[in-house]
Design a protein around this motif. Structure first.
Motif, short mmCIF file in Angstrom:
data_model
loop_
_atom_site.label_atom_id
_atom_site.label_comp_id
_atom_site.label_asym_id
_atom_site.label_seq_id
_atom_site.Cartn_x
_atom_site.Cartn_y
_atom_site.Cartn_z
N ARG A 42 0.78 -1.23 0.06
CA ARG A 42 -0.06 -0.06 -0.06
C ARG A 42 0.96 1.48 0.03
O ARG A 42 1.70 1.28 0.75
CB ARG A 42 -0.97 -0.11 1.20
N ASN A 43 0.54 1.91 -0.74
CA ASN A 43 1.21 3.71 -0.78
C ASN A 43 0.36 4.52 0.28
O ASN A 43 -0.87 4.84 0.09
CB ASN A 43 1.24 3.95 -2.19
N PHE A 44 1.00 4.18 1.43
CA PHE A 44 0.22 4.71 2.58
C PHE A 44 0.19 6.33 2.76
O PHE A 44 1.13 6.96 2.65
CB PHE A 44 1.07 4.22 3.78
N LYS A 45 -1.08 6.85 2.62
CA LYS A 45 -1.31 8.37 2.87
C LYS A 45 -1.24 8.66 4.29
O LYS A 45 -2.12 8.21 5.10
CB LYS A 45 -2.87 8.54 2.20
N THR A 46 -0.49 9.65 4.71
CA THR A 46 -0.45 10.06 6.05
C THR A 46 -1.00 11.64 6.13
O THR A 46 -1.56 12.21 5.27
CB THR A 46 1.18 10.35 6.52
N PRO B 108 -0.53 15.14 6.53
CA PRO B 108 0.36 15.88 6.21
C PRO B 108 0.88 16.98 7.22
O PRO B 108 2.18 17.30 7.04
CB PRO B 108 0.26 16.44 4.68
N VAL C 275 5.90 13.59 5.26
CA VAL C 275 5.96 13.20 3.94
C VAL C 275 4.27 12.31 3.85
O VAL C 275 3.90 11.43 4.55
CB VAL C 275 6.79 12.04 3.71
N PRO C 276 3.68 12.90 2.69
CA PRO C 276 2.26 12.83 2.69
C PRO C 276 2.09 11.21 2.19
O PRO C 276 1.01 10.56 2.40
CB PRO C 276 1.54 13.58 1.87
N TYR C 277 3.10 10.62 1.35
CA TYR C 277 2.80 9.26 0.75
C TYR C 277 4.28 8.47 1.20
O TYR C 277 5.21 8.75 0.66
CB TYR C 277 2.47 9.22 -0.50
N VAL C 278 3.86 7.27 1.83
CA VAL C 278 5.08 6.58 2.21
C VAL C 278 4.70 5.08 1.52
O VAL C 278 3.41 4.53 1.94
CB VAL C 278 5.24 6.19 3.68
N ILE C 279 5.45 4.39 0.77
CA ILE C 279 5.50 3.01 0.72
C ILE C 279 6.41 2.16 1.17
O ILE C 279 7.64 2.70 1.02
CB ILE C 279 5.13 2.71 -0.96
N GLN D 236 6.75 12.17 -1.63
CA GLN D 236 6.53 10.73 -1.90
C GLN D 236 7.80 10.02 -1.43
O GLN D 236 8.87 10.40 -1.63
CB GLN D 236 5.93 10.18 -2.96
#
Lengths: 357, 357
Positions: free
Chosen positions: A3-7, A9, B8-12, B171
């Protein structure tokens, strides 16, 4: 596929940081005619905290009733109230309260930009349009709603979240002072939501090193808070909730949450208490977790309100089983890909019967 | 005032998740004529990994030389190369490499949308415009560059970061398989950057429960990796770097980083090695940390390359002291608000002399 995880921000954390909300929101109030919607738990309507909420004359303040779990019907009603208030979209939706209030704020911010009823979006990645800018400010800690990509709603047919990257808050304000005033039992039940998240994440088949490190830190903070409390307990509980939410966001919850959803849906039991009632019955699945949970109850002088569960009828049990058994990812995380053999409908039913006997 | 912390708003995260980069980037390639800039450590130019980088014919691939620490001059030159390649802005800038490469990618993505030279922006919050979408993909772990709001550059006068919310990656792709091939000593020195971050954060006056929980988890992962390694060491080191970066982002580093900056600026010593050389001399400030660090060196068969430091002249020492002593937040975090009395210029000088004797 990972999953490309949305945090979330933007995160602000610290005792008293709620006082910076006005500044944070002001940056958004650039256009004339812009307004903000404050969705606030109505427990604060008669409380001095109310005066600290930076509502301006052009804003809309809605006191929300979270006596019952949030419903799709309530979300749709709140969304209509906002639409009736102005022809424009609000600049932001700010939720101040426990997990239910935060879920309402997330859902309303989504429904302002997505057509139809919130019922249509219960599920995974059904939302098409980004939400209105939305901010979460917890006044109870444990649910992880401040970081999750879901807003859990009871619909006419099911209790299920609107799961989407757009659900995630744009900003959270984590001020440990705000949770200091919660009643002890409510604090405990909500905190146990976090503890149970961690147990379910750390023992699940979806576990990965990302979720593991978050879950391990969160569970150790829960232990401090509920077995060996100190002056930083409010800070630690708030961090535990955040880190525990990060852990399940990249893994999943398990048996307890699946059964608890059915219980809440049919009997309206609040999520935190529902989890505790169910978890106490799950020694077979989470032996160490349940043992430690009972020590936490002892240490905090908590007695589970089992007597409060009403007698249920046959069709109600069936409905609970229906609600629980559609939650495939939760069961698969807990029991592996063959979960349907391990946990046939009859066994789910037996678990409910044991709980409700 | 608490910092409103940009994440970081997107983390994989996951072994093999690098293979999803093509999909992630493809979502951005919507307009005809769009192109992506890949800034890649030139160590991979003769390596089979090169074929896995999803560069398309319309893209610009730049192999970057990180033999020396990134300079403002190099950032400006790379930015010009991108501007010469097309009249348009790229859709994204993707950095693949260690901390230096990630810092270059962040800096170029900022300089494409902000006028002038990168020298003009060394400092705190001097950047006015959002960067081009930028992605960080570490192939060495420890620096925390993947989550930090800075890109540390050596300018003509100073080594100082471009600190800004816009610096933060949009990302990150955390694939533990990518760090498996690093040489043991480089892996160690870079990993120690994380360990030292945690020591400096956890013992600093800026510490708060947010940074504390991140720092504690990161340091315990460092202990596993460097004192009791197992099959998940690469995963754990990558998580440690990420969590350690989160910890210092909301607190600060300290004495070691301040002195290390001066050393790197004047002698061009790489940041990881520079930190280790300095930290080994800081028993007075971090007694437990230094003792554990030495055990980690022993366990990993590392001998510090002290002999590699050249003889320095008087004006070079003075320059090191100049560079170190402007880093107010680092000193204040380590020594409190009265740091200027505790650490006068002469004492900073003595620390350098001890290191370079």
């Amino acid at each position: 596929m990972f999953r490309n995880f949305k945090t979330v921000p933007y995160v602000i954390f610290g005792r008293g940081c709620f006082n910076q909300l006005d500044n944070i929101v002001d940056e958004r109030r650039k256009n004339p005619g812009s307004f903000i919607v404050f969705l606030v738990d109505d427990v604060f309507s008669n409380n001095s905290f109310r005066d600290r909420i930076p509502v301006k004359s052009q804003d809309l303040q809605l006191w929300v009733d979270v006596e019952e779990e949030p419903t799709t019907e309530y979300v749709d009603r709140l969304t209509e109230l906002v639409k009736d208030f102005s022809d424009r979209l609000p600049t932001g939706v700010i939720g101040i309260g426990g997990g239910s209030t935060m879920d309402l704020a997330k859902a309303v911010s989504l429904m302002l930009t997505n057509p139809g009823s919130s019922v249509d979006y219960q599920g995974w990645d059904l939302i098409g349009n980004p939400a209105v800018y939305h901010v979460g400010i917890p006044t109870l800690s444990g649910t992880g709603a401040e970081v999750s990509r879901t807003t859990v709603l009871c619909g006419p047919e099911k209790k299920l979240g609107i799961n989407s990257d757009y659900t995630v808050f744009d900003q959270i304000v984590l001020d440990p002072e705000l949770i200091a005033g919660a009643p002890a039992d409510q604090r405990f039940y909500t905190g146990m939501d976090c503890y149970i998240h961690c147990v379910e994440s750390l023992t699940g088949s979806y576990l990965n090193p990302f979720s593991k490190s978050y879950g391990e830190k969160a569970i150790s903070l829960c232990r401090e808070v509920f077995l060996d409390p100190g002056p930083e307990s409010d800070d630690n509980l708030m961090m535990a909730s955040y880190l525990g939410g990060m852990s399940i966001a990249c893994s999943q919850v398990g048996v307890c949450h699946a059964l608890s959803y059915g219980l809440s849906f049919v009997l309206g039991v609040h999520h935190g208490i529902g989890n505790c009632l169910v978890f106490d019955q799950l020694e077979e699945y989470y032996p160490e977790g349940v043992e430690e949970f009972r020590r936490m109850m002892d240490k905090n002088g908590i007695k589970l309100p089992r007597h409060s569960l009403p007698a249920v009828e046959e069709h109600e049990i069936e409905k609970m089983v229906d609600v629980a058994s559609i939650l495939d990812p939760l069961w698969e995380n807990a029991l592996g890909p063959d979960w349907k053999e391990i946990m046939p409908r009859q066994k789910i039913r037996d678990l409910y019967l044991r709980l409700l006997k």
